[in-house]
Design a protein around this motif. Structure first.
Motif, PDB file in Angstrom:
ATOM      1  N   ASP A  45       0.802  -1.113  -0.056  1.00 20.69           N
ATOM      2  CA  ASP A  45       0.073   0.042   0.044  1.00 20.69           C
ATOM      3  C   ASP A  45       0.820   1.264   0.180  1.00 20.69           C
ATOM      4  OD1 ASP A  45      -2.952  -1.012   0.858  1.00 20.69           O
ATOM      5  OD2 ASP A  45      -1.187  -2.265   1.689  1.00 20.69           O
ATOM      6  N   ILE A  46       1.881   1.199   0.762  1.00 17.61           N
ATOM      7  CA  ILE A  46       2.624   2.301   0.810  1.00 17.61           C
ATOM      8  C   ILE A  46       3.609   2.412  -0.458  1.00 17.61           C
ATOM      9  CG2 ILE A  46       5.134   3.202   1.918  1.00 17.61           C
ATOM     10  CD1 ILE A  46       3.828   1.945   4.470  1.00 17.61           C
ATOM     11  N   VAL A  47       4.017   1.450  -0.980  1.00 14.69           N
ATOM     12  CA  VAL A  47       4.481   1.676  -2.424  1.00 14.69           C
ATOM     13  C   VAL A  47       3.747   2.349  -3.309  1.00 14.69           C
ATOM     14  CG1 VAL A  47       5.759   0.572  -4.162  1.00 14.69           C
ATOM     15  CG2 VAL A  47       6.238  -0.178  -2.221  1.00 14.69           C
ATOM     16  N   ARG A  48       2.264   1.788  -3.403  1.00 14.38           N
ATOM     17  CA  ARG A  48       1.502   2.537  -4.278  1.00 14.38           C
ATOM     18  C   ARG A  48       1.114   3.899  -3.914  1.00 14.38           C
ATOM     19  NH1 ARG A  48      -1.362  -2.769  -3.241  1.00 14.38           N
ATOM     20  NH2 ARG A  48      -1.109  -3.995  -5.146  1.00 14.38           N
ATOM     21  N   ALA A  49       1.094   4.335  -2.812  1.00 15.53           N
ATOM     22  CA  ALA A  49       0.983   5.974  -2.374  1.00 15.53           C
ATOM     23  C   ALA A  49       2.391   6.417  -2.727  1.00 15.53           C
ATOM     24  CB  ALA A  49       0.739   5.792  -0.799  1.00 15.53           C
ATOM     25  N   ALA A  50       3.540   5.963  -2.675  1.00 12.22           N
ATOM     26  CA  ALA A  50       4.580   6.641  -3.211  1.00 12.22           C
ATOM     27  C   ALA A  50       4.478   6.790  -4.730  1.00 12.22           C
ATOM     28  CB  ALA A  50       6.050   5.773  -2.929  1.00 12.22           C
ATOM     29  N   GLY A  51       3.845   5.762  -5.319  1.00  8.74           N
ATOM     30  CA  GLY A  51       3.689   5.986  -6.840  1.00  8.74           C
ATOM     31  C   GLY A  51       2.958   7.093  -7.257  1.00  8.74           C
ATOM     32  N   GLU A  52       1.837   7.336  -6.226  1.00 13.34           N
ATOM     33  CA  GLU A  52       0.966   8.605  -6.545  1.00 13.34           C
ATOM     34  C   GLU A  52       1.876   9.853  -6.373  1.00 13.34           C
ATOM     35  OE1 GLU A  52      -2.362   8.161  -3.955  1.00 13.34           O
ATOM     36  OE2 GLU A  52      -2.935   6.263  -4.940  1.00 13.34           O
ATOM     37  N   ALA A  53       2.606   9.718  -5.401  1.00 14.57           N
ATOM     38  CA  ALA A  53       3.256  11.388  -5.077  1.00 14.57           C
ATOM     39  C   ALA A  53       4.885  11.375  -5.856  1.00 14.57           C
ATOM     40  CB  ALA A  53       3.898  10.915  -3.474  1.00 14.57           C
ATOM     41  N   ILE A  54       5.151  10.388  -6.402  1.00 14.31           N
ATOM     42  CA  ILE A  54       6.600  10.534  -7.342  1.00 14.31           C
ATOM     43  C   ILE A  54       6.540  11.442  -8.386  1.00 14.31           C
ATOM     44  CG2 ILE A  54       5.974   8.925  -9.033  1.00 14.31           C
ATOM     45  CD1 ILE A  54       9.172   8.791  -7.419  1.00 14.31           C
ATOM     46  N   GLY A  55       7.547  12.317  -8.163  1.00 11.73           N
ATOM     47  CA  GLY A  55       7.706  13.581  -8.954  1.00 11.73           C
ATOM     48  C   GLY A  55       7.723  13.291 -10.603  1.00 11.73           C
ATOM     49  N   ASP A  56       7.537  14.319 -11.262  1.00 10.62           N
ATOM     50  CA  ASP A  56       7.140  14.357 -12.791  1.00 10.62           C
ATOM     51  C   ASP A  56       8.475  13.710 -13.256  1.00 10.62           C
ATOM     52  OD1 ASP A  56       5.011  15.569 -12.501  1.00 10.62           O
ATOM     53  OD2 ASP A  56       5.516  17.554 -12.958  1.00 10.62           O
ATOM     54  N   GLY A  57       8.159  12.811 -14.547  1.00  7.08           N
ATOM     55  CA  GLY A  57       9.242  12.139 -15.088  1.00  7.08           C
ATOM     56  C   GLY A  57       9.666  10.718 -14.403  1.00  7.08           C
ATOM     57  N   TYR A  58       8.882  10.423 -13.506  1.00  5.93           N
ATOM     58  CA  TYR A  58       9.180   9.037 -12.755  1.00  5.93           C
ATOM     59  C   TYR A  58       7.886   8.365 -12.890  1.00  5.93           C
ATOM     60  CZ  TYR A  58      13.821  10.909 -11.735  1.00  5.93           C
ATOM     61  OH  TYR A  58      15.139  11.524 -11.742  1.00  5.93           O
ATOM     62  N   THR A  59       7.961   6.983 -12.978  1.00  8.48           N
ATOM     63  CA  THR A  59       6.864   5.931 -12.366  1.00  8.48           C
ATOM     64  C   THR A  59       7.296   4.916 -11.334  1.00  8.48           C
ATOM     65  OG1 THR A  59       5.878   6.613 -14.768  1.00  8.48           O
ATOM     66  CG2 THR A  59       5.367   4.532 -13.568  1.00  8.48           C
ATOM     67  N   ILE A  60       6.677   4.632 -10.426  1.00  9.67           N
ATOM     68  CA  ILE A  60       7.022   3.592  -9.593  1.00  9.67           C
ATOM     69  C   ILE A  60       6.012   2.225 -10.169  1.00  9.67           C
ATOM     70  CG2 ILE A  60       7.070   2.514  -7.427  1.00  9.67           C
ATOM     71  CD1 ILE A  60       7.294   5.334  -6.170  1.00  9.67           C
ATOM     72  N   GLU A  61       7.044   1.292 -10.408  1.00  9.15           N
ATOM     73  CA  GLU A  61       6.303  -0.181 -10.692  1.00  9.15           C
ATOM     74  C   GLU A  61       6.289  -0.978  -9.544  1.00  9.15           C
ATOM     75  OE1 GLU A  61       7.840  -3.250 -13.990  1.00  9.15           O
ATOM     76  OE2 GLU A  61       6.396  -1.680 -14.944  1.00  9.15           O
ATOM     77  N   LEU A  62       5.303  -1.246  -9.114  1.00  7.58           N
ATOM     78  CA  LEU A  62       5.233  -2.287  -7.875  1.00  7.58           C
ATOM     79  C   LEU A  62       5.527  -3.548  -8.420  1.00  7.58           C
ATOM     80  CD1 LEU A  62       4.623  -3.118  -4.974  1.00  7.58           C
ATOM     81  CD2 LEU A  62       2.095  -3.342  -5.675  1.00  7.58           C
ATOM     82  N   VAL A  63       6.529  -4.444  -7.658  1.00  8.95           N
ATOM     83  CA  VAL A  63       6.930  -5.672  -7.918  1.00  8.95           C
ATOM     84  C   VAL A  63       6.606  -6.587  -6.898  1.00  8.95           C
ATOM     85  CG1 VAL A  63       8.897  -7.284  -8.648  1.00  8.95           C
ATOM     86  CG2 VAL A  63       8.927  -5.081  -9.599  1.00  8.95           C
ATOM     87  N   GLU A  64       5.668  -7.206  -7.029  1.00  6.12           N
ATOM     88  CA  GLU A  64       4.742  -8.189  -5.712  1.00  6.12           C
ATOM     89  C   GLU A  64       5.558  -9.269  -5.837  1.00  6.12           C
ATOM     90  OE1 GLU A  64       0.390  -6.725  -6.578  1.00  6.12           O
ATOM     91  OE2 GLU A  64       1.063  -8.209  -4.786  1.00  6.12           O
ATOM     92  N   VAL A  65       6.139  -9.648  -4.386  1.00  4.25           N
ATOM     93  CA  VAL A  65       7.123 -10.728  -4.231  1.00  4.25           C
ATOM     94  C   VAL A  65       6.253 -11.741  -3.364  1.00  4.25           C
ATOM     95  CG1 VAL A  65       9.285  -9.803  -5.107  1.00  4.25           C
ATOM     96  CG2 VAL A  65       8.468  -9.430  -2.687  1.00  4.25           C
ATOM     97  N   ALA A  66       6.755 -12.870  -3.113  1.00  6.53           N
ATOM     98  CA  ALA A  66       6.092 -13.870  -2.349  1.00  6.53           C
ATOM     99  C   ALA A  66       6.720 -14.142  -0.804  1.00  6.53           C
ATOM    100  CB  ALA A  66       5.859 -14.929  -2.891  1.00  6.53           C
ATOM    101  N   ASP A  67       8.091 -13.699  -0.731  1.00  6.09           N
ATOM    102  CA  ASP A  67       8.937 -14.043   0.278  1.00  6.09           C
ATOM    103  C   ASP A  67       9.875 -12.786   0.724  1.00  6.09           C
ATOM    104  OD1 ASP A  67      11.293 -14.260  -1.060  1.00  6.09           O
ATOM    105  OD2 ASP A  67      10.642 -16.184  -1.465  1.00  6.09           O
TER     106      ASP A  67
END
Length: 265
Positions: A45-67
């Motif tokens: 959830d926090i990575v997604r929120a950071a993705g909404e806040a990231i500055g212009d010119g950047y995109t955060i891609e969440l990589v979901e892992v199992a361990d």
């Protein structure tokens, strides 16, 4: 583990991951994509929120892992740019075991850890010959043992630094407690079988446990803050600078507080 082995493991792991874009303009061709791995809520959830806040010119891609090993292997091998799964002592144990170069660059939230029990309402009720489950990794083992020492349940070798103890450093165990150690992902299952189990809030929440309501003991040391991690050769990059700003944004703060936790920034 040798670098080539790490790289092969990471390549296989990467093929099995589900990738989900976090930014509203994830399709923008001129954005620099920054891949950040996370394992479970509230970290995802926090990575997604950071993705909404990231500055212009950047995109955060969440990589979901199992361990909690896979994302460090992938980061060291260069498959991702950062991860958000751990505190610095856990990261340092991985570095030592694997000759890795990971560094913590931004603490984000504090973890309120506790012991939980299905049958006890106080840690003082631990019975003679009772069973206690601890995490398998050394940093969280040391943290759990320190909590038991502070509660007067066991004694530890005074020569051992705080949070550094292992089971070999238990000098007095008057209740003859039987200690079991399991991987982090097995702590919830151990709750069903042990008299008491140490657990982290991200896992305890999955089975409806709240440290303030059900916890037998409480500890929230800042050195165990869940932290944004990258590689040493990447820590001064513009991308990591943008991540640090995003992970200390109001959007992230709101998510942390929504989960009843405290920020570390």
């Amino acid at each position: 583990m040798k670098p080539r082995v790490l790289a092969r493991i990471a390549a296989v792991a990467a093929a099995a991951l589900v990738l989900a874009g976090c930014s509203a303009d994830a399709g923008a061709g001129d954005s620099t994509v920054i891949k950040v791995a996370a394992a479970t809520t509230p970290m995802t959830d926090i990575v997604r929120a950071a993705g909404e806040a990231i500055g212009d010119g950047y995109t955060i891609e969440l990589v979901e892992v199992a361990d909690y090993v896979q994302p460090n292997v992938m980061l060291e091998a260069g498959e991702i740019d950062a991860n958000f799964i751990q505190h610095v002592p856990f990261m340092e144990e991985f570095n030592t075991a694997n000759g890795a170069s990971l560094v913590g660059v931004q603490p984000v939230y504090l973890t309120m850890v506790s012991f939980y029990s299905k049958t006890l309402t106080s840690i003082d009720q631990l019975p003679q010959n009772g069973t206690v489950t601890l995490p398998q990794d050394r940093p969280n083992t040391g943290r759990a043992l320190e909590m038991l020492k502070e509660a007067g349940i066991i004694s530890l070798d005074p020569a051992v630094e705080k949070y550094q103890a292992t089971l070999d450093d238990v000098t007095d165990n008057p209740r003859n407690l039987q200690f079991n150690q399991v991987e982090l992902l097995q702590l919830n299952a151990a709750y069903e079988e042990s008299d008491a189990v140490f657990n982290l809030p991200a896992f305890a929440r999955q089975i409806g446990l709240d440290p303030f309501a059900e916890g037998l003991t409480l500890e929230e040391d800042p050195q165990f803050a869940v932290t944004l991690v990258t590689r040493a050769d990447n820590q001064d990059s513009p991308e990591v600078a943008a991540l640090k700003t995003a992970f200390t944004s109001e959007q992230v703060k709101a998510v942390v507080e929504e989960f009843g936790m405290h920020t570390a920034f």
